[in-house]
Design a protein around this motif. Structure first.
Motif, PDB file in Angstrom:
ATOM      1  N   SER B  13      49.618  38.526  44.140  1.00 22.83           N
ATOM      2  CA  SER B  13      50.027  39.574  43.204  1.00 22.83           C
ATOM      3  C   SER B  13      50.649  40.753  43.948  1.00 22.83           C
ATOM      4  O   SER B  13      51.211  41.657  43.339  1.00 22.83           O
ATOM      5  N   TYR B  15      48.774  42.733  45.809  1.00 19.48           N
ATOM      6  CA  TYR B  15      47.694  43.676  46.060  1.00 19.48           C
ATOM      7  C   TYR B  15      47.091  43.435  47.436  1.00 19.48           C
ATOM      8  O   TYR B  15      46.761  42.310  47.800  1.00 19.48           O
ATOM      9  N   ALA B  17      44.092  43.586  49.524  1.00 20.77           N
ATOM     10  CA  ALA B  17      42.642  43.697  49.355  1.00 20.77           C
ATOM     11  C   ALA B  17      41.952  44.111  50.653  1.00 20.77           C
ATOM     12  O   ALA B  17      40.919  44.770  50.630  1.00 20.77           O
ATOM     13  N   SER B  37      33.445  48.732  43.890  1.00 17.07           N
ATOM     14  CA  SER B  37      33.981  47.516  43.286  1.00 17.07           C
ATOM     15  C   SER B  37      35.474  47.428  43.567  1.00 17.07           C
ATOM     16  O   SER B  37      36.201  48.402  43.390  1.00 17.07           O
ATOM     17  N   GLY B  38      35.904  46.292  44.062  1.00 16.34           N
ATOM     18  CA  GLY B  38      37.309  46.117  44.407  1.00 16.34           C
ATOM     19  C   GLY B  38      37.616  46.536  45.830  1.00 16.34           C
ATOM     20  O   GLY B  38      38.776  46.544  46.251  1.00 16.34           O
ATOM     21  N   ALA B  39      36.598  46.889  46.592  1.00 11.25           N
ATOM     22  CA  ALA B  39      36.813  47.351  47.962  1.00 11.25           C
ATOM     23  C   ALA B  39      37.249  46.206  48.885  1.00 11.25           C
ATOM     24  O   ALA B  39      37.840  46.442  49.939  1.00 11.25           O
ATOM     25  N   GLY B  40      36.929  44.987  48.501  1.00 15.89           N
ATOM     26  CA  GLY B  40      37.350  43.844  49.317  1.00 15.89           C
ATOM     27  C   GLY B  40      36.209  43.048  49.925  1.00 15.89           C
ATOM     28  O   GLY B  40      36.427  42.214  50.799  1.00 15.89           O
ATOM     29  N   LYS B  41      34.975  43.284  49.442  1.00 17.67           N
ATOM     30  CA  LYS B  41      33.814  42.588  50.007  1.00 17.67           C
ATOM     31  C   LYS B  41      33.915  41.069  49.830  1.00 17.67           C
ATOM     32  O   LYS B  41      33.754  40.307  50.783  1.00 17.67           O
ATOM     33  N   SER B  42      34.190  40.682  48.584  1.00 24.45           N
ATOM     34  CA  SER B  42      34.275  39.236  48.322  1.00 24.45           C
ATOM     35  C   SER B  42      35.422  38.619  49.107  1.00 24.45           C
ATOM     36  O   SER B  42      35.307  37.504  49.630  1.00 24.45           O
ATOM     37  N   THR B  43      36.519  39.344  49.194  1.00 30.12           N
ATOM     38  CA  THR B  43      37.673  38.834  49.928  1.00 30.12           C
ATOM     39  C   THR B  43      37.301  38.556  51.379  1.00 30.12           C
ATOM     40  O   THR B  43      37.676  37.526  51.952  1.00 30.12           O
ATOM     41  N   GLU B 163      26.802  39.302  46.588  1.00 22.44           N
ATOM     42  CA  GLU B 163      25.983  39.894  45.526  1.00 22.44           C
ATOM     43  C   GLU B 163      24.846  38.958  45.117  1.00 22.44           C
ATOM     44  O   GLU B 163      24.722  38.611  43.942  1.00 22.44           O
ATOM     45  N   HIS B 195      26.143  45.834  46.423  1.00 20.91           N
ATOM     46  CA  HIS B 195      26.292  47.220  45.993  1.00 20.91           C
ATOM     47  C   HIS B 195      25.019  48.012  46.204  1.00 20.91           C
ATOM     48  O   HIS B 195      25.026  49.229  46.131  1.00 20.91           O
TER      49      HIS B 195
END
Ligand code: ATP
Ligand code: MG
Lengths: 334, 226
Positions: B13, B15, B17, B37-43, B163, B195
């Protein structure tokens, strides 16, 4: 039943794993590999058994597609048997000149009987011929009008099989009979025989082509069914891939599903063939008895029947393999 | 054990990350990754599991540059990682036992050893008596613990959890974190994205803080009780 309170000591103090850093490497363990195959074999059966109607429909469609060429094959095999019987007989019909008397005819028949290339000589006197004609033609009333018997004496000569000779070639005997002064007409239907041979060869080719097309059809049916199964299990496949399952591991249950579909449809095809054999059995027996039972109906044997199962199972496996290889490659994350 | 070298991840997209991320984690460490949230942890975790590939920079795991891992090599890398997912990702048409056994089945362990290890893992998460249950009949917390048992059953050198305590009560969250800590004590490297700042503070482990894909802090809080 397992309330939060009851599970209070959820986290046990560690009598822990020695060497957590030693990961479970994929060992080339034949026993485990066999175990997984056996597991996939039965769990895939359970999987298709969980959707009995969809499975039955798929298996029936595939079974029909397999039964059709089988039935044609069977028909062809029997017609070939019949025509072989006819060719073996190699009957030559010899019409003697009308002026040949019975004794002369008998002498002539004797002279033929001693020949090495003649097996049997039957004499049909004019009276026998007329009687046969009356009983078969339905002209019995018209025949009453006749004053004298117009039919000649007929010799039915069966040539002896000569292995060195081409079965479709006209035997030398025929030419010699034709040139004999006592003979009016020789009927030896070589052309008809050759035509039948050509028709049978064509029939064989038709069966082959049809079998090929319908095999392709079954491949598509299996492929499509397995494709839908893969799609409905996309989440599960994704999870297995995240757990480190290889392509082969993920694909295996689907291959076994294909195998089961193939095997079951092979059984369905055999049952259909059996049903057709039973349904036509009486009528066939009747027809064959009119050939003096010289020919017996040849049913599908054990070896072709088991071959059908092997081929159908292989088709199922291959159809599933084609689809699974393609779709699992596409679905792989990363 | 883990080494991120100037890693940037830009999604299709457009973006970004993760941006120019560099850090190192030693074998046997337990580390939290936190951030909004959206900081890039999962990435970050996805790059380790080869679910995503970095746009720039390199990720190394156990001395191996993951950039060089071909598609065929991915399963091998993943077998060395125990993964705990926020949404559990259990196989719903299989029993608890079969779920936990799956990594061992994949690894090709013989049946008896598999059964032994599965029971040990289920015992550790307190679900031994539920081994025949269908996952759907378990509560969210119980399903999460099945997921943890599955992640540790093959004793992978690296455990990553995204998480893992997302919607669990504080007591259960603590218990699960202690499970992870216990796994670390026997030599595994553990990486947890969360978190939950209270939990992080209580555990007293190293923390990586992400903000809009950048590493803004890397510290170890003092332990406040346990
Ligand atoms: N597949 C994707 N395609 C495009 N953008 C994505 C994709 N996955 C994540 N992103 C974006 O990348 C950013 C980081 O996502 P990521 O899931 O890593 O955040 P996170 O820190 O795990 O957030 P959360 O705490 O909400 O789970 C988000 O802004 C997200 O929208
Ligand atoms: Mg996330």
């Amino acid at each position: 039943m397992n309330t939060r309170k009851a599970t209070a000591p959820r986290v046990k103090p560690a009598p822990v794993a020695r060497g957590a850093s030693r990961s479970a490497k994929p060992r080339l363990n034949m026993r485990a590999w066999r175990e997984h195959h056996a597991y996939s074999f039965f769990s895939s059966l359970a999987r298709i058994g969980a959707r009995p109607w969809a499975t039955a429909l798929t298996v029936l469609v595939m079974g029909l597609a397999l039964a059709l060429p089988l039935l044609l094959f069977l028909l062809l095999q029997n017609v070939q048997g019949l025509s072989a019987g006819w060719q073996e007989a190699r009957e030559i019909t010899v019409f003697l000149k009308p002026e040949i008397e019975a004794t002369a005819a008998t002498q002539f028949a004797e002279s033929l009987r001693v020949r090495s290339d003649v097996a049997i000589v039957k004499i049909r006197t004019p009276d026998e011929g007329l009687a046969e004609f009356r009983s078969q033609s339905g002209f019995s009333d018209a025949l009453k009008v006749l004053q004298a018997n117009p039919l000649p004496t007929v010799l039915v000569v069966t040539a002896r099989e000569n292995p060195r000779e081409n079965i479709n070639a006209t035997p030398a005997l025929v030419e010699q009979l034709k040139s004999d002064a006592k003979v009016d007409l020789v009927q030896y239907d070589a052309a008809w025989r050759q035509r039948l041979g050509a028709i049978l060869a064509l029939g064989e080719r038709v069966v082959q082509v049809l079998a090929g097309l319908l095999a392709l059809g079954t491949l598509l049916v299996v492929g499509n069914t397995v494709r839908l199964d893969i799609q409905s299990r996309a989440a599960e496949i994704g999870t297995l891939q995240l757990l480190g399952a290889s392509k082969g591991f993920v694909r295996r249950p689907f291959l076994y599903i294909g195998l089961w579909y193939g095997l079951l449809s092979g059984f369905v095809a055999l049952l259909l063939v059996l049903a057709v054999q039973l349904a036509l059995g009486d009528a066939l027996a009747h027809l064959l008895s009119s050939y003096d039972n010289r020919f017996a109906f040849s049913a599908l044997g054990w070896i072709p029947a088991s071959l059908v199962l092997v081929v159908s199972a292989a088709l199922g496996w291959f159809g599933a393999w084609l689809v699974a290889s393609r779709h699992l490659a596409q679905g792989q994350p990363a | 054990m883990i080494r991120f070298d100037q890693v940037t991840k830009r999604y299709d997209s457009g973006y970004e990350a993760l941006h120019d991320l560099s850090f190192e984690i030693e074998a046997g460490e337990m580390v939290f990754v936190t951030g909004h949230s959206g900081a890039g942890k999962s990435t970050l975790l996805k790059l380790l599991a080869l679910i995503e590939r970095p746009t720039r920079g390199s990720v190394a795991l156990a001395g191996q540059n993951l950039n060089q891992t071909r598609r065929r090599g991915i399963p091998r890398v993943r077998r060395g990682i125990g993964m705990v997912f926020q949404d559990h990702r259990l196989l719903m048409d299989r029993s608890v036992f079969e779920n936990v056994a799956m990594p061992l089945l994949i690894a090709g362990l013989p049946r008896e050893e598999t059964a032994k290890r599965v029971r040990a893992a289920l015992d550790k998460v307190g679900l031994l008596e539920r081994e025949k249950a269908a996952p759907i009949t378990l509560s969210g917390g119980e399903q999460q613990r099945v997921g943890i048992a599955r992640a540790i059953v093959a004793k992978p050198p690296l455990l990553i959890a995204d998480e893992p305590t997302g919607n669990l009560d504080p007591k259960l969250s603590t218990e699960i974190m202690e499970l992870f800590a216990e796994f670390q004590q026997v030599g595994a490297t553990v990486l947890v994205a969360t978190h939950d700042l209270h939990l992080i503070r209580r555990m007293g482990k190293r923390v990586l803080v992400l903000d809009h894909g950048r590493l803004i802090d890397d510290f170890r809080p003092p332990v406040v009780g346990a």
